[in-house]
Write an enzyme that holds these catalytic residues in place. Structure first.
Site, short mmCIF file in Angstrom:
data_model
loop_
_atom_site.label_atom_id
_atom_site.label_comp_id
_atom_site.label_asym_id
_atom_site.label_seq_id
_atom_site.Cartn_x
_atom_site.Cartn_y
_atom_site.Cartn_z
N GLU A 129 0.83 -1.21 0.00
CA GLU A 129 0.00 0.00 0.00
C GLU A 129 0.87 1.26 0.00
OE1 GLU A 129 -3.08 0.00 -0.54
OE2 GLU A 129 -3.88 -1.92 0.13
N ASP A 269 -4.15 -10.34 -8.42
CA ASP A 269 -4.47 -9.39 -9.50
C ASP A 269 -3.32 -8.55 -10.06
OD1 ASP A 269 -4.36 -8.00 -7.08
OD2 ASP A 269 -6.32 -7.06 -7.26
N GLU A 362 -18.06 -7.28 -3.46
CA GLU A 362 -16.71 -7.87 -3.45
C GLU A 362 -16.74 -9.29 -4.02
OE1 GLU A 362 -14.66 -5.51 -3.40
OE2 GLU A 362 -13.44 -5.91 -1.63
N GLU A 383 -11.63 -0.53 -10.28
CA GLU A 383 -11.22 -1.49 -11.32
C GLU A 383 -12.16 -1.54 -12.53
OE1 GLU A 383 -10.78 -2.04 -8.11
OE2 GLU A 383 -8.65 -2.50 -7.94
#
Ligand SMILES: *[C@@H]1O[C@H](CO)[C@@H](O)[C@H](O)[C@H]1NC(C)=O
Length: 467
Positions: A129, A269, A362, A383
């Site tokens: 992050e 991902d 989700e 996304e």
């Protein structure tokens, strides 16, 4: 090898000039070029203004009620320190301020950060992050502030953000000191890796660092940053299964997979995303070769037209027939890879889930076609919006503008809160939660506005990618 960093950064510099041009013209074109039954040119202009207003609603809410804490609580209008306590949302929003042409706020924000931000703090932070939000935010703002071509150059700018970025990255280096080269998930910025730090990390956590660290190496002429992150990618890829699939979690000491579900969504991902983007940004073919093998395996074992499933990385047996909202970046990545047809079908399938609830949960169970228990939230993720953007850029099909409008409407009616935009805890009942991730301003709104920080990849795509 002998290229100067300027040449190597050329794509990014190109991008920046495109983006600053975008601020004035191209985004309007982005919305104007279509005159389909859906979004009209007049409406497109209004929508664009609306998105600008969305940004300022949330950004001003953050500056008034939360700054210099990390993130805004948009319902109660308070701040919270969620990452390291370093004005995260402001750092993450810098490039968007520049994209909007807001010279005054961009300049004052860069100034404040240069004067006030410090990383010699006793905080244990996520390497992933911190890299994508803070290091990435500092580096893109540095490039914007230091280059004439961007139209946002700050005359008094003296590399403050680059110095901060380098300091921050050096403080994360101890995380890479593992037998596999795959970094620990978290590191203390003052003391290095905590004694009781977990040795298990996700594939995305270890493999989504190459763009920021690679750029930093080019800007500082110190190869260490690129070396450690490339080594981490090699460490992960070396442990792929015979099927060329990677698992979700791995022990950074033994190299053993502790979670063997392969997929394109959660925990993996952006490992795929950064392979291709690192090649596009740096021209380093090692990343392309890995991407090509990893992508071919994903399309062979995970693609269940138009959905993607999760399978055991060794046997390819299906473990989860689940749409996971993080998978929604994939069609955008496929556009960059030049594989448009499956991207169109998958995007349409993913968007059908959005249409049904107004947001993507989700998790959406593909066997029962219902929201997966315990995965009902929509935390303002970018996304699907990013994939919509890329597909519009690639196809100019006006229905993607309609998709964009639907998303803006959803956010405005479903997620708008007194001081910003709220997480949706339950997409079926549109229940709001008092939280706003910094990526909402950095990615979700920025892409809805019609810009993407990775805009330059498209140019490169046209020139050189064929799988
Ligand atoms: C660093 O922070 C941790 C956790 O907040 C705390 O327990 C520890 O005492 C701090 N160390 C120092 C030297 O301040």
């Amino acid at each position: 090898m002998e290229k100067t960093w300027k040449q190597r950064c050329l794509p990014l510099l190109l991008l920046l000039s495109i983006l600053s041009a975008d601020t004035n013209h191209n985004n309007i074109i982005f919305l104007r070029q279509t005159a389909a039954d859906g979004v009209t040119p007049e409406e497109a202009t209004l929508l664009r203004d609306e998105v600008r207003e969305m940004f300022y609603h949330a950004f001003n809410g953050y500056m008034e009620h939360a700054f210099p804490l990390d993130e805004l609580k948009p319902l109660s209008c308070e701040g919270e320190d969620s990452l390291g306590g370093y004005a995260l949302t402001l750092i993450d929003s810098l490039d968007m301020l520049a994209l909007l042409g807001d010279r005054e706020r961009f300049t004052s924000s860069v100034d404040w950060i240069g004067k006030n931000l410090r990383f010699d703090i006793n905080k244990t932070v996520s390497v992933f992050e911190t890299t994508i939000r803070v290091l990435g935010g500092l580096l893109s703002a540095h490039l914007i502030a230091s280059d004439y071509a961007t139209g946002m150059r700050i005359p008094s700018y003296d590399n403050q953000l680059l110095d901060l970025a380098e300091d921050l990255a050096r403080r994360m280096l101890p995380a890479f000191d593992t037998p596999t080269g795959i970094p620990f998930g978290s590191v203390n910025l003052l003391y290095g890796v905590d004694e009781q730090e977990s040795r298990i990390t996700s594939t995305a956590g270890g493999g989504t660092l190459t763009l920021e660290f690679g750029m930093l190496s080019r800007l500082t002429n110190d190869p260490i940053f690129e070396q450690v992150t490339k080594n981490a990618v090699r460490g992960l890829w070396a442990r792929r299964s015979k099927l060329n699939l990677v698992g979700a979690h791995i022990n950074v000491f033994t190299g053993e997979w502790t979670q063997k579900d392969a997929g394109i969504g959660t925990s993996i991902d952006s490992f795929y995303e950064y392979l291709l983007k690192a090649y596009l940004l740096f021209g380093d073919e090692e990343y392309l070769f890995i991407f090509q093998e990893a992508y071919a395996a994903a399309m062979h074992y995970l693609y269940n037209d138009p959905w993607y499933v999760e399978v055991n990385m060794d046997s390819a047996a299906i473990v989860w027939p689940l749409f996971n909202s993080l998978q929604a970046f994939w069609p955008g990545l496929q556009v960059l890879a030049g594989d448009i047809d499956p991207a169109i079908r998958t995007h349409a399938a993913f968007f059908s889930v959005w249409k049904r609830y107004g947001f993507t949960p989700e998790g959406f169970n593909l066997a029962t076609l219902t929201v997966q228990h315990g995965q009902k939230s929509y935390p303002l993720r970018p996304e699907l919006i990013e994939s919509t953007y890329w597909l519009y850029k690639a196809t100019r099909d006006p229905r993607y503008l309609d998709v964009g409008r639907d998303m803006v409407v959803s956010l405005q009616y479903g997620a708008r809160c007194p001081c910003g935009y709220c997480h949706i805890v339950d997409v079926e009942f549109h229940k709001k939660e008092d939280h706003m991730e910094s990526f909402f301003l950095a990615e979700t709104v920025s892409i809805t506005f019609g810009s993407s920080i990775y805009g330059f990849f498209l140019i490169w795509l046209r020139v050189q990618i064929t799988l």
